[in-house]
Design a protein around this motif. Structure first.
Motif, short mmCIF file in Angstrom:
data_model
loop_
_atom_site.label_atom_id
_atom_site.label_comp_id
_atom_site.label_asym_id
_atom_site.label_seq_id
_atom_site.Cartn_x
_atom_site.Cartn_y
_atom_site.Cartn_z
N PRO B 58 6.39 -9.54 4.52
CA PRO B 58 7.68 -8.90 4.77
C PRO B 58 7.63 -7.43 5.19
CG PRO B 58 7.31 -9.04 2.41
CD PRO B 58 6.18 -9.77 3.07
N LEU B 59 6.48 -6.76 5.17
CA LEU B 59 6.39 -5.40 5.70
C LEU B 59 6.78 -5.41 7.18
CD1 LEU B 59 4.92 -2.75 4.38
CD2 LEU B 59 3.19 -3.24 6.09
N GLY B 290 2.56 -11.01 -5.48
CA GLY B 290 3.15 -11.85 -4.43
C GLY B 290 2.66 -11.42 -3.06
N ASN B 291 3.27 -12.01 -2.03
CA ASN B 291 2.90 -11.69 -0.65
C ASN B 291 3.76 -10.55 -0.14
OD1 ASN B 291 0.92 -13.84 -0.17
ND2 ASN B 291 2.66 -15.20 -0.48
N TYR B 292 3.29 -9.33 -0.26
CA TYR B 292 4.10 -8.17 0.09
C TYR B 292 3.66 -7.48 1.37
CZ TYR B 292 6.50 -8.90 -4.23
OH TYR B 292 7.26 -9.47 -5.22
N ILE B 293 2.39 -7.63 1.72
CA ILE B 293 1.90 -7.14 3.01
C ILE B 293 0.79 -8.11 3.41
CG2 ILE B 293 0.77 -5.30 1.68
CD1 ILE B 293 0.33 -3.81 4.29
N LEU B 325 12.32 -7.11 -1.79
CA LEU B 325 12.18 -6.45 -3.10
C LEU B 325 13.58 -6.15 -3.59
CD1 LEU B 325 9.36 -5.76 -4.31
CD2 LEU B 325 9.75 -3.40 -3.64
N ARG B 326 13.91 -6.64 -4.75
CA ARG B 326 15.28 -6.51 -5.20
C ARG B 326 15.31 -6.49 -6.71
NH1 ARG B 326 19.25 -10.81 -2.51
NH2 ARG B 326 17.80 -10.41 -0.79
#
Lengths: 329, 329
Positions: B58-59, B290-293, B325-326
């Motif tokens: 999601p980056l 998690g899968n953040y970048i 991100l929330r």
């Protein structure tokens, strides 16, 4: 098989321990037997409990918390949890208003949750999810499989339970959501069960498995690989044939990754599906895109459509605070 | 190459359109040139803008929204965005208090953001992220690469900007977070760039690439595959050698997936890393798993450690409302 694991026998316990530690503000882990509960026990509500084989993370532990589940019982990889897990979880979270089990329709899960329900010293009911339109019976099921629609059922019923609704109302809403929800999956690669150490099935570089299950069990047919729009068109056609929505219906569109498919591709699939639904006169007003119910390390995705009404939309939108789903609109 | 795509040239536009449509309540997409902004323009704050090649979702688009970015400029897959994207994005979101660019340290990104900064009719500053301890220079960089630590910088600086802090304060906090953050990645498979159609590198069934970059560029060395604890021990050792934290330091631990590694394994890695840090006398008080970048469809993961202080912790904890991100703790 290359996986980030230590001993095969320790995968589940180590992963659960990591999960509970990373989300210690939301969940607590019990180790013998394995079950996860909310960190702070909820009072004066129906206790919502789900569970099933592991390997589908974030399902179900990731959906424990305010607005969704009270507890989850993780079995070993692709293996049903046992009744003692369900009984212990129910003892831990029952708050005087009964227990609702949300169970994906797989023979082992259904049998063990039924056994637990019979032994339970509390009032209980069960919502069986069976949203997969791919096949009527499979290696793991009698009747349709429960797949990504389960997340929608857990969210919507979990929200109703927070209002203090009784067990019958929660069960009725769960059944309604399930009846208005349909899914279809496709795999580009197999998954590999750690204890097996090799891919569950073989698939060629120019093939896909249409209608695959979340354990890598066969789907409708093996087909040649093609472009995203063509794949989506077939998946959506199967779903709409089942749901038969009226023109102008309002729908929730969930594009779910089975684990190894990048978000970039999931959003591309979403784009394709959303345009198609719009062209068919449907109104996509709610969306979810990401890895919400996975199949170990499988590359692939599923599409789920839920026919919204005021009640379902309201409970979908309500606040939720879990490891994997969190919002306050 | 099996991917859910239509024409290779349309991957980015179709994926961005799907993303913007699925999150229409949070973001808006501009197509020529490509940039994403918040749905509702924020006023009276420093405008925070990031960007870079696509394929890392999601980056950065997933971090647009309250408490993080005002805009993001996506380049083509693994390709820097152009200065005209940055200028147009800045024009769209500037709110009278200047523009802060958050830029991962890759030569193309740095050059193009510098060019945009020079042409910008507003006051601007840049935070360069360079948290990857694997290599000093790489195929894509002069100096250390910016990787998963970028997410932490964007969250923390984004929070400060919401308070109305000025440009210098935002820049200073970004630089501070970057200097207190270090990452190390490992790949089990290559990624495949859609336009190339074949894996970026070859890797055997019993090998891993230690210190891999997020474009599949080489790391420290090719090594034999081993168990998770041993891999984590080497990654954490490299990070701690760089950060040299005092005993008792409070840290944020981020275990990031590169896309194809299941959550079950990421939590297992988290468990391994958290225990190791505890054994070394460090205090893991904040976590993200998690899968953040990501790196297209690569199997692999990175570990990032950020040394917290009161200011960083406060801005990490503050509310954030983006696609990826929330929270509202």
């Amino acid at each position: 098989m290359k996986k980030f694991i230590n001993q095969v026998d320790d995968v589940l316990a180590e992963s659960l321990t990591g999960f509970a530690s990373a989300h210690a503000n939301i969940v607590s882990l019990n180790l013998e037997p394995h079950f996860l509960t909310r960190r702070h026990k909820a009072e004066n509500k129906v206790a919502i409990i789900s569970g099933g084989g592991s390997g589908h993370e974030p399902l179900h532990g990731g959906y424990i918390g305010y607005g969704m589940l009270d507890a989850a019982c993780p079995g070993h990889v692709f293996t049903s949890p046992s009744p003692d897990q369900m009984l212990a979880a129910a003892e831990a979270v029952h708050a005087g208003k009964g227990v609702l089990f949300i169970v994906k329709n797989y023979a082992g899960d259904v049998m063990n949750f039924e056994m637990a329900a019979e032994m339970l010293p509390f009032e209980s009911a069960t919502v069986l999810t069976s949203d997969d339109v791919a096949v009527e019976n499979s290696t793991y099921t009698t009747g349709r499989r429960g797949v990504a629609g389960t997340v929608i059922v857990e969210k919507v019923v979990g929200s109703l339970a927070e209002t203090g609704a009784d067990l019958a109302a929660c069960k009725a809403l769960g059944d309604k959501v399930n009846s208005r929800t349909a899914s279809m999956g496709v795999a580009l690669t197999s998954c590999t069960v750690p204890a097996a150490g090799r891919p569950t099935f073989d698939i060629g570089d120019t093939e896909l498995e249409m209608g695959v299950g979340i354990h890598g069990e066969p789907g409708r047919r093996r087909e040649p690989m093609r472009n995203a729009d063509a794949i989506v068109a077939d998946m959506v056609a199967a779903i709409l044939e089942d749901l038969k929505p009226a023109a102008g219906s309002e729908v929730l569109l969930l594009v779910n990754g089975f684990a190894a498919t990048p978000l970039m591709e999931l959003y591309l699939l979403y784009n394709s599906a959303a345009k198609l639904l719009q062209d068919k006169g449907l109104n996509v007003t709610r969306s979810l895109v990401g890895n919400y119910i996975t199949a170990l390390d499988m590359a692939g995705a599923s599409i789920t459509i839920c026919l919204l009404d005021d009640e379902i939309r309201q409970h979908w939108d309500s606040p939720v605070h879990t490891a994997a789903l969190r919002w306050q609109r």
